[in-house]
Write an enzyme that holds these catalytic residues in place. Structure first.
Site, short mmCIF file in Angstrom:
data_model
loop_
_atom_site.label_atom_id
_atom_site.label_comp_id
_atom_site.label_asym_id
_atom_site.label_seq_id
_atom_site.Cartn_x
_atom_site.Cartn_y
_atom_site.Cartn_z
N GLY A 187 -22.85 -46.05 -46.93
CA GLY A 187 -23.26 -47.24 -46.37
C GLY A 187 -23.67 -48.49 -47.14
N SER A 188 -24.72 -49.09 -46.67
CA SER A 188 -25.25 -50.13 -47.53
C SER A 188 -25.08 -51.56 -46.77
CB SER A 188 -24.94 -50.23 -48.98
OG SER A 188 -25.68 -48.98 -49.36
#
Length: 218
Positions: A187-188
């Site tokens: 993610g992120s």
């Protein structure tokens, strides 16, 4: 007309389309789940492991999915699935659109425009949560594309869980709009900088779909 976008071969498992770069994480998880399930009838310990291992394997399959997309028309399209976290005017006249990616999103990123990759730079850094302001100092990969709008900068940013950004293509590669260019494992955030004079079409809190949601306005 919108077009279906494909790219280089990707990992696969049981007919599920998976992101390139998923195997080092996914295969050991799936193997553990399969082995514990096979032994569950004969071993209480294996049975205890089977449930969480199977749940984790299913979660990994979901996380690393890489569906085909009908690429939308428009000058600039979203490079990431997620939610628009911020829209910020920059000192040089550009506008930064930051897209936060949760663990539920597809984490394969796509080229926002057609053009040539002029640079792909890995910058070491920290791993604070991507919604935190200090995440601008996180581990990241900075992309520059030579496009019909000039230089377009895009940044893949790792977060508290994401510890690996996997670029798919090197500097000098010509890409089509919506082509897969990389993966952020777990993610992120992805930032894209729109050139001076290009109006933003999305708003904070809006969901985006990579290759589908248009970022700019005519």
């Amino acid at each position: 007309m919108p077009h279906s976008q494909t790219s280089a071969p990707r990992d696969s498992l049981a007919g599920v389309r998976l992101a390139r770069g998923a195997s080092p994480w996914l295969l050991p998880t799936v193997a553990t789940a399969a082995l514990s399930l096979a032994r569950a009838r004969r071993s209480g310990a294996a049975k205890a492991v089977a449930v969480p291992a199977t749940a984790l394997a299913a979660g990994m399959l979901w996380f690393f999915r890489d569906p085909e997309r009908e690429i939308a028309q428009g000058r600039v399209i979203s490079p990431a699935d997620g939610v628009v976290q911020s829209i910020m005017p920059w000192k040089d006249g550009r506008t930064r659109v930051a897209i936060f990616m949760s663990p539920l999103n597809v984490h394969v990123n796509r080229a926002p425009l057609s053009g040539t990759v002029t640079s792909v730079e890995h910058i070491p850094g920290g791993f604070v949560p991507a919604f935190n302001k200090e995440s601008e100092n996180n581990e990241r990969v900075v992309w520059h594309f030579d496009t019909e709008l000039g230089d377009i900068e895009m940044i893949q940013i790792a977060g508290a869980v994401a510890r690996r950004i996997v670029p798919y293509i090197p500097q000098g590669t010509k890409v089509e709009q919506g082509e897969r260019i990389g993966l952020i494992r777990f993610g992120s955030r992805v930032d894209i900088y729109l050139p001076d004079g290009v109006e933003v079409a999305v708003e904070v809190g809006q969901k985006t779909v990579a290759g589908v949601t248009r970022i700019d306005r005519d």
